[in-house]
Motif scaffolding. Structure first.
Motif, mmCIF file in Angstrom:
data_model
loop_
_atom_site.group_PDB
_atom_site.id
_atom_site.type_symbol
_atom_site.label_atom_id
_atom_site.label_comp_id
_atom_site.label_asym_id
_atom_site.label_seq_id
_atom_site.Cartn_x
_atom_site.Cartn_y
_atom_site.Cartn_z
ATOM 1 N N ARG A 191 115.666 70.824 -21.812
ATOM 2 C CA ARG A 191 114.968 71.413 -22.962
ATOM 3 C C ARG A 191 113.455 71.346 -22.754
ATOM 4 N NH1 ARG A 191 114.306 74.947 -26.912
ATOM 5 N NH2 ARG A 191 113.725 74.099 -28.923
ATOM 6 N N LEU A 192 112.985 70.228 -22.206
ATOM 7 C CA LEU A 192 111.560 70.064 -21.935
ATOM 8 C C LEU A 192 111.098 71.066 -20.874
ATOM 9 C CD1 LEU A 192 108.924 68.467 -22.278
ATOM 10 C CD2 LEU A 192 109.760 66.861 -20.555
ATOM 11 N N LEU A 193 111.876 71.225 -19.810
ATOM 12 C CA LEU A 193 111.515 72.185 -18.763
ATOM 13 C C LEU A 193 111.466 73.605 -19.312
ATOM 14 C CD1 LEU A 193 113.582 70.966 -15.653
ATOM 15 C CD2 LEU A 193 111.207 70.464 -16.229
ATOM 16 N N ASN A 194 112.485 73.970 -20.105
ATOM 17 C CA ASN A 194 112.523 75.323 -20.664
ATOM 18 C C ASN A 194 111.356 75.560 -21.624
ATOM 19 O OD1 ASN A 194 114.843 76.054 -19.282
ATOM 20 N ND2 ASN A 194 116.207 75.341 -20.905
ATOM 21 N N GLY A 195 110.987 74.511 -22.375
ATOM 22 C CA GLY A 195 109.854 74.636 -23.283
ATOM 23 C C GLY A 195 108.548 74.866 -22.543
#
Length: 346
Positions: free
Chosen positions: A78-82
């Motif tokens: 989720r952090l990478l996609n954000g």
């Protein structure tokens, strides 16, 4: 149990976040939890803030990466996609002042919750951890050693059974990381381009579980320079360094995200190896080789080397703290109820 409803709600909030993180931003606009709306939305952001707090605490420890906490708490993808959402399309929306479109593309509430927890941890725990490193260094290092070791066990279990190529990927990643974190400060060029490169490399390391970006700055000989720039308000130097951070994070997250999506199993095993090699930095017994003066004029360790326990009486308590660290990781992984991708064959 008396608090089982709270744990269940916390896990449901994690699954809700997993749903958000697995879909394009444009398709989750109606699903995005409102910060002040609904119990699930509140628990989701409270959970993210708690993870941010733990990441901030980890980043305060030399040799421990906040990326490790993000991984075991299930928000890594989720952090990478954000971070990936900050692209040219987002820039065009900002230039057109299309705030509604920009808000639909970038998970601002996610970053606000995560950043709030991180900042709170840095301001509330920095003095506490600094004091504990002076008064109880072995116990504290043992706890963090257990955290990383427990993360390795959990991640290895996700990808087991390993093939011969999997063992090779693990060993290569572990040995490379062990060698990297054991390097002493290098003589590097005092140029602007290398400072820019140092920022890019340091932030890339922070994204990877197990590697500390600040530790790499020490190796590249730029740790003092950056600290001095912060304390003296040298905005020119800081601008170059931050520019490297921005370029590094926006480019490297795409590489890691692509690897996790395309070669999930091998990438997870390589990340396990990286964390195994990084255990070198959190070994409890250390001898200080060089020192530095912090912003308050106090002498603190800069470079350290690992040693064998000089006194056997310290070992039982260290082992107890190590086990406590592993138990903490297992608890976090259960509460985080993972957003980690399912491993599959390449």
């Amino acid at each position: 149990m008396e608090y089982s409803w709270l744990v269940t709600s916390w896990q449901h909030a994690g699954e809700y976040g997993k749903t958000l993180g697995s879909k394009p931003e444009s398709s989750t606009r109606s699903l995005r939890p409102a910060f002040f709306g609904g119990v699930m939305g509140f628990l989701y952001h409270l959970r993210i803030a708690f993870v941010g707090f733990l990441m901030g605490a980890a980043d305060l420890v030399p040799g421990v990466s906040g990326g490790t906490i993000a991984f075991i708490c299930g928000i890594y993808e989720r952090l990478l996609n954000g971070i990936k959402s900050f692209d040219l399309a987002a820039l065009r929306l900002a230039l057109r002042f299309d705030w509604r479109g920009l808000g639909a593309k970038i998970p601002f509430w996610f970053f606000l919750s995560l950043g709030s927890g991180l900042v709170i941890a840095i301001f509330s725990l920095s003095k506490i951890l600094s004091g504990l490193f002076v008064t109880h260094p072995i116990e504290l290092w043992s706890f963090f050693f257990g955290l990383v070791l427990g993360s390795i066990v959990l991640l290895a279990r996700e990808t087991w059974r390993w093939r011969a190529t999997d063992f090779i990927a693990f060993v290569v990643a572990a040995l490379a990381t062990y060698w990297l974190v054991g390097l002493e400060s290098l003589q590097t060029p005092p140029t602007k381009w290398f400072l820019f490169l140092s920022g890019a490399i340091a932030i890339c390391a922070m994204i990877l579980p197990g590697i500390s970006g600040s530790y790499l700055l020490v190796i590249m000989g730029k740790y003092h320079l950056v600290l001095e720039a912060v304390s003296t308000r040298d905005f020119g130097t800081l601008a170059i360094f931050i520019g490297g951070i921005v370029v590094g994070i926006l480019s490297f997250v795409r590489v890691v995200s692509w690897l996790l999506r395309t070669y999930t199993r091998t990438t997870l095993i390589a990340l396990t190896g990286i964390m195994a090699g990084a255990l070198r930095t959190v070994w409890p017994w250390k001898e200080t080789l060089t020192w530095r003066m912090n912003s308050k004029g106090v002498e603190v360790p800069l470079l350290q080397t690992n040693i064998v326990p000089p006194d056997g009486s310290q070992v039982p308590l260290a082992v107890a703290m190590l086990v406590l660290g592993m138990i903490a990781v297992i608890g976090l992984s259960r509460l985080g109820h993972s957003a980690k991708p399912e491993p599959h064959k390449n």
